[in-house]
Design a protein around this motif. Structure first.
Motif, PDB file in Angstrom:
ATOM      1  N   GLY A  83       0.792  -1.219   0.000  1.00 41.61           N
ATOM      2  CA  GLY A  83       0.000   0.000   0.000  1.00 41.61           C
ATOM      3  C   GLY A  83       0.820   1.262   0.000  1.00 41.61           C
ATOM      4  O   GLY A  83       0.321   2.334   0.375  1.00 41.61           O
ATOM      5  N   LEU A  84       2.075   1.169  -0.433  1.00 40.38           N
ATOM      6  CA  LEU A  84       2.990   2.309  -0.395  1.00 40.38           C
ATOM      7  C   LEU A  84       3.148   2.987  -1.749  1.00 40.38           C
ATOM      8  O   LEU A  84       4.023   3.830  -1.921  1.00 40.38           O
ATOM      9  CB  LEU A  84       4.353   1.851   0.128  1.00 40.38           C
ATOM     10  CG  LEU A  84       4.329   1.267   1.554  1.00 40.38           C
ATOM     11  CD1 LEU A  84       5.698   0.738   1.939  1.00 40.38           C
ATOM     12  CD2 LEU A  84       3.839   2.307   2.553  1.00 40.38           C
ATOM     13  N   VAL A  85       2.304   2.603  -2.707  1.00 41.06           N
ATOM     14  CA  VAL A  85       2.330   3.233  -4.030  1.00 41.06           C
ATOM     15  C   VAL A  85       0.928   3.769  -4.298  1.00 41.06           C
ATOM     16  O   VAL A  85       0.134   3.165  -5.013  1.00 41.06           O
ATOM     17  CB  VAL A  85       2.776   2.251  -5.126  1.00 41.06           C
ATOM     18  CG1 VAL A  85       2.908   2.972  -6.471  1.00 41.06           C
ATOM     19  CG2 VAL A  85       4.102   1.596  -4.757  1.00 41.06           C
ATOM     20  N   THR A  86       0.610   4.895  -3.694  1.00 43.14           N
ATOM     21  CA  THR A  86      -0.695   5.524  -3.894  1.00 43.14           C
ATOM     22  C   THR A  86      -0.676   6.518  -5.041  1.00 43.14           C
ATOM     23  O   THR A  86      -1.718   6.986  -5.484  1.00 43.14           O
ATOM     24  CB  THR A  86      -1.147   6.225  -2.602  1.00 43.14           C
ATOM     25  OG1 THR A  86      -0.157   7.187  -2.220  1.00 43.14           O
ATOM     26  CG2 THR A  86      -1.312   5.201  -1.478  1.00 43.14           C
ATOM     27  N   ALA A  87       0.495   6.848  -5.504  1.00 40.08           N
ATOM     28  CA  ALA A  87       0.726   7.684  -6.680  1.00 40.08           C
ATOM     29  C   ALA A  87       1.982   7.152  -7.353  1.00 40.08           C
ATOM     30  O   ALA A  87       2.748   6.386  -6.752  1.00 40.08           O
ATOM     31  CB  ALA A  87       0.913   9.144  -6.269  1.00 40.08           C
ATOM     32  N   PRO A  88       2.213   7.504  -8.622  1.00 44.51           N
ATOM     33  CA  PRO A  88       3.438   7.012  -9.276  1.00 44.51           C
ATOM     34  C   PRO A  88       4.675   7.355  -8.465  1.00 44.51           C
ATOM     35  O   PRO A  88       4.829   8.477  -7.987  1.00 44.51           O
ATOM     36  CB  PRO A  88       3.425   7.733 -10.628  1.00 44.51           C
ATOM     37  CG  PRO A  88       1.976   7.996 -10.892  1.00 44.51           C
ATOM     38  CD  PRO A  88       1.370   8.299  -9.554  1.00 44.51           C
ATOM     39  N   ARG A  89       5.566   6.363  -8.325  1.00 44.96           N
ATOM     40  CA  ARG A  89       6.810   6.573  -7.590  1.00 44.96           C
ATOM     41  C   ARG A  89       7.991   6.254  -8.489  1.00 44.96           C
ATOM     42  O   ARG A  89       7.966   5.257  -9.233  1.00 44.96           O
ATOM     43  CB  ARG A  89       6.882   5.699  -6.334  1.00 44.96           C
ATOM     44  CG  ARG A  89       5.935   6.110  -5.237  1.00 44.96           C
ATOM     45  CD  ARG A  89       6.093   5.275  -3.977  1.00 44.96           C
ATOM     46  NE  ARG A  89       7.375   5.513  -3.307  1.00 44.96           N
ATOM     47  CZ  ARG A  89       7.717   4.944  -2.154  1.00 44.96           C
ATOM     48  NH1 ARG A  89       6.900   4.084  -1.554  1.00 44.96           N
ATOM     49  NH2 ARG A  89       8.882   5.219  -1.596  1.00 44.96           N
ATOM     50  N   ALA A  90       9.010   7.080  -8.424  1.00 43.08           N
ATOM     51  CA  ALA A  90      10.268   6.864  -9.143  1.00 43.08           C
ATOM     52  C   ALA A  90      11.334   6.540  -8.106  1.00 43.08           C
ATOM     53  O   ALA A  90      11.761   7.413  -7.353  1.00 43.08           O
ATOM     54  CB  ALA A  90      10.647   8.090  -9.955  1.00 43.08           C
TER      55      ALA A  90
END
Length: 272
Positions: free
Chosen positions: A230-237
């Protein structure tokens, strides 16, 4: 005579990154021949390529010195860069034992889009056996231990101390047995340096390799692991630093989205 190219992936420095063998024409090679070449090359993996039915489409297989693996990220990046140098930058498709991999190539770089990733909590027994093989204690853990997949299977173990990661000294045969019993390829050991920056080490005893300097398949699986938590609630780079503790620094760029189970892994590669 079979031409064997040698590249290092996830680095622009020949002294960094993870080395891979690349055979761009594997016609006439059977499984035994490919395994023998991989063992002779001695890198963690060698990629073997055949042209596909469509332009810029290829069949790719990957062998460590001991076994064939379903997918290998760093050898895929190395192979894509080698192909781009010969047929021009642009899109590529690799049909691998793990599934179809879409790629884009640029000047000395490549990005791969993984097969759909997945991640599930590891069983308590698997965690206990892995910790004993790593010579770690449960108190070292700062993250849930998962079995994550992104073309191959990896045991994902996060620790709270960079010092613990740096002092890795594991039981090679014991960890190989633990991973093999669970159908896994590597142990993906990590420490979070900053919000989107991680330090990584990657034992690969199943393939006869003490440690990988850069592991693109595990990087993809790690992206799926973070999404599952649940740690990708928005795009992550993400930026993964690997190989530092073994003197072969590597940088893996990982793009993960909440709405796509696939993960994009990007890196450079240079010929040796």
């Amino acid at each position: 005579m079979t031409e064997i190219l040698r590249y290092t992936a996830f680095s622009v420095d020949p002294d960094g990154g993870n080395r891979a063998g690349v055979v761009l024409d594997a016609s006439g090679l059977d499984d035994a021949a490919m395994l023998a070449i991989a063992a002779e090359v001695g890198y963690s993996e060698t990629a073997f390529v055949l042209p596909g039915a469509e332009p810029r489409t290829f069949t790719a297989r990957y062998f460590s010195p001991l076994v064939e693996v379903p997918f290998c990220g760093h050898a895929t990046i190395a192979t894509a860069v080698a192909l781009g140098e010969r047929i021009g930058a642009g899109p590529l498709v690799f049909d691998t034992p793990a599934g179809r991999i879409e790629l884009t190539t640029g000047a000395g770089t490549a990005s791969l889009t993984s097969v759909p990733t997945s991640s599930q909590p590891a069983s308590p027994d698997l965690v206990d056996r892995a910790l004993r093989a790593l010579r770690w204690d449960a108190s070292d853990l700062a993250w849930p231990v998962h079995v994550a997949r992104g073309g191959a299977g990896h045991l994902v173990v996060g620790v709270g101390s960079r010092e613990r990661l740096a002092k890795l000294d594991y039981d090679f045969d014991a960890l190989a047995d633990v991973l093999r019993s669970a159908g896994l390829i590597t142990a993906h050991l990590f420490h979070q340096r900053a919000e989107d920056v991680f330090d990584v080490r990657e034992p690969f005893p199943v393939g006869g390799v003490v440690e990988d300097a850069a592991t693109g398949a595990a990087a993809a699986a790690f992206g799926g692991y973070l999404r599952e938590l649940g740690l990708v609630t928005a795009p992550r780079a993400l930026v993964l630093h690997q190989g530092v503790d073994m003197g072969r620094p590597s940088e893996l760029l990982v793009d993960v989205r909440p709405d796509d189970p696939r993960v994009v892994v990007t890196g450079a590669a240079v010929p040796l």
